[in-house]
Design a protein around this motif. Structure first.
Motif, PDB file in Angstrom:
ATOM      1  N   ALA A  92      56.341  10.462  26.580  1.00 19.34           N
ATOM      2  CA  ALA A  92      55.489  11.139  25.595  1.00 19.34           C
ATOM      3  C   ALA A  92      56.074  12.484  25.198  1.00 19.34           C
ATOM      4  N   GLN A  93      56.652  13.186  26.171  1.00 20.05           N
ATOM      5  CA  GLN A  93      57.289  14.467  25.873  1.00 20.05           C
ATOM      6  C   GLN A  93      58.492  14.268  24.956  1.00 20.05           C
ATOM      7  N   MET A  94      59.275  13.256  25.229  1.00 22.85           N
ATOM      8  CA  MET A  94      60.455  12.986  24.412  1.00 22.85           C
ATOM      9  C   MET A  94      60.053  12.695  22.963  1.00 22.85           C
ATOM     10  N   GLN A  95      59.015  11.899  22.808  1.00 22.68           N
ATOM     11  CA  GLN A  95      58.554  11.579  21.455  1.00 22.68           C
ATOM     12  C   GLN A  95      58.016  12.815  20.747  1.00 22.68           C
ATOM     13  N   ALA A  96      57.278  13.664  21.472  1.00 21.41           N
ATOM     14  CA  ALA A  96      56.694  14.861  20.863  1.00 21.41           C
ATOM     15  C   ALA A  96      57.773  15.843  20.423  1.00 21.41           C
ATOM     16  N   VAL A  97      58.801  16.028  21.234  1.00 28.06           N
ATOM     17  CA  VAL A  97      59.876  16.966  20.901  1.00 28.06           C
ATOM     18  C   VAL A  97      60.668  16.482  19.692  1.00 28.06           C
ATOM     19  N   LEU A  98      60.992  15.207  19.660  1.00 30.46           N
ATOM     20  CA  LEU A  98      61.726  14.675  18.513  1.00 30.46           C
ATOM     21  C   LEU A  98      60.874  14.717  17.247  1.00 30.46           C
ATOM     22  N   GLN A  99      59.574  14.487  17.392  1.00 31.93           N
ATOM     23  CA  GLN A  99      58.670  14.573  16.246  1.00 31.93           C
ATOM     24  C   GLN A  99      58.627  15.997  15.694  1.00 31.93           C
ATOM     25  N   ALA A 100      58.446  16.972  16.570  1.00 28.16           N
ATOM     26  CA  ALA A 100      58.292  18.356  16.126  1.00 28.16           C
ATOM     27  C   ALA A 100      59.608  18.963  15.641  1.00 28.16           C
ATOM     28  N   ASN A 101      60.679  18.717  16.356  1.00 30.75           N
ATOM     29  CA  ASN A 101      61.943  19.404  16.068  1.00 30.75           C
ATOM     30  C   ASN A 101      62.788  18.727  15.008  1.00 30.75           C
ATOM     31  N   LEU A 102      62.581  17.435  14.810  1.00 31.20           N
ATOM     32  CA  LEU A 102      63.445  16.699  13.879  1.00 31.20           C
ATOM     33  C   LEU A 102      62.661  15.986  12.782  1.00 31.20           C
ATOM     34  N   LEU A 103      61.748  15.117  13.160  1.00 35.24           N
ATOM     35  CA  LEU A 103      61.082  14.295  12.147  1.00 35.24           C
ATOM     36  C   LEU A 103      60.171  15.118  11.235  1.00 35.24           C
ATOM     37  N   ALA A 104      59.398  16.042  11.805  1.00 26.21           N
ATOM     38  CA  ALA A 104      58.481  16.843  10.980  1.00 26.21           C
ATOM     39  C   ALA A 104      59.211  17.634   9.902  1.00 26.21           C
ATOM     40  N   PRO A 105      60.298  18.369  10.224  1.00 24.59           N
ATOM     41  CA  PRO A 105      61.008  19.067   9.157  1.00 24.59           C
ATOM     42  C   PRO A 105      61.626  18.132   8.124  1.00 24.59           C
ATOM     43  N   MET A 106      62.059  16.955   8.554  1.00 27.87           N
ATOM     44  CA  MET A 106      62.601  15.990   7.604  1.00 27.87           C
ATOM     45  C   MET A 106      61.516  15.524   6.624  1.00 27.87           C
ATOM     46  N   LEU A 107      60.341  15.174   7.160  1.00 26.98           N
ATOM     47  CA  LEU A 107      59.265  14.664   6.322  1.00 26.98           C
ATOM     48  C   LEU A 107      58.709  15.749   5.400  1.00 26.98           C
ATOM     49  N   LEU A 108      58.575  16.972   5.913  1.00 24.82           N
ATOM     50  CA  LEU A 108      58.061  18.044   5.076  1.00 24.82           C
ATOM     51  C   LEU A 108      59.055  18.381   3.965  1.00 24.82           C
TER      52      LEU A 108
END
Length: 258
Positions: A92-108
């Motif tokens: 869960a931590q791995m998914q949260a970090v990748l979501q916040a640090n990589l996927l979120a900036p890409m999607l925004l």
């Protein structure tokens, strides 16, 4: 772009580095639209939007607010830390970090880009890390997230090379904020890792925006290590022995006969 002309959408604006960035931008004459997960007090030149970057509906709402507000600079400064040997990390931590640090900036960025491309001039700044170019023991997850962000920024910069949108990367080294937990702080002390005050990173952001340079790395010897690692990475592996000793890696027991 001169700071006085900048209307900056800043994610992670309530964090340690984010707060310093807000103040540096305001003092230089910029307007700031800060993004935070919790409500924050407004002040002259500073407007807030409360949102969760992990929520698709909130990302759309941020993009709409930035459009109405007239943002011409986007700074992706939000992120999550991750320190520890790989066997110690939870899925869960791995998914949260990748979501916040990589996927979120890409999607925004994807949501903001159509409007940014219509402006006479716009800039997108990704706040990465020296660890995005230097893989250290104990930071495999964090490095993966920032290396992905660095690669995304580089590819997008080239993709938008003939448009009015400039893509930039700011890569700090360790920064003295609560972002680093006690274990990471102890690791930095034991390995002699240098660090900067948040104000140093904030001033580097301001300089990067005004210079419109593609990349800016902070700290020495980190800047040198980034260059060397890109040229002779495997040859440097032995130089990180003291870093490796600071990371407790559990001994596998599965399949071992007592």
């Amino acid at each position: 772009m001169k700071a006085a002309q900048a209307r900056v959408l800043l994610t992670g604006a309530s964090g340690g580095i984010g707060q310093a960035m807000v103040q540096a931008l305001l003092q230089a004459g910029a307007q700031v639209l800060g993004v935070s997960r919790t409500p924050q007090p407004a002040q002259a030149g500073l407007t807030w939007i409360t949102a969760d970057l992990g929520n698709a509906a909130d990302l759309a709402r941020i993009a709409q607010a930035a459009d109405r507000w007239g943002a011409n600079v986007v700074v992706h400064a939000a992120g999550l830390p991750a320190f520890g040997a790989l066997p110690q990390l939870e899925a869960a931590q791995m998914q949260a970090v990748l979501q916040a640090n990589l996927l979120a900036p890409m999607l925004l960025t994807q949501a903001l880009l159509p409007r940014l491309r219509q402006l006479p001039h716009a800039q997108i700044v990704f706040v990465g890390s020296a660890l995005g170019r230097i893989g250290l023991p104990g930071f495999s997850l964090y490095t993966a997230s920032k290396a992905g962000l660095h690669g995304f920024a580089e590819a997008l910069r080239r993709e938008l090379g003939d448009t009015p949108v400039r893509v930039q990367l700011l890569a700090p080294r360790s920064t003295r904020t609560a972002f680093n937990d006690d274990a990471a702080q102890a690791y930095n002390t034991a390995t002699g890792t240098g660090s900067d005050a948040p104000a140093v990173v904030a001033q580097a952001l301001l300089a990067l925006i005004e210079s419109e340079a593609a990349e800016r790395y902070l700290g020495f010897p980190e800047r040198l290590a980034v260059r060397l690692n890109s040229l002779i990475g495997p040859l440097l592996d032995g130089s990180f022995a003291k870093h490796r000793r600071q990371v407790a890696i559990p001994t596998p027991t599965q399949g071992v006969t007592p």
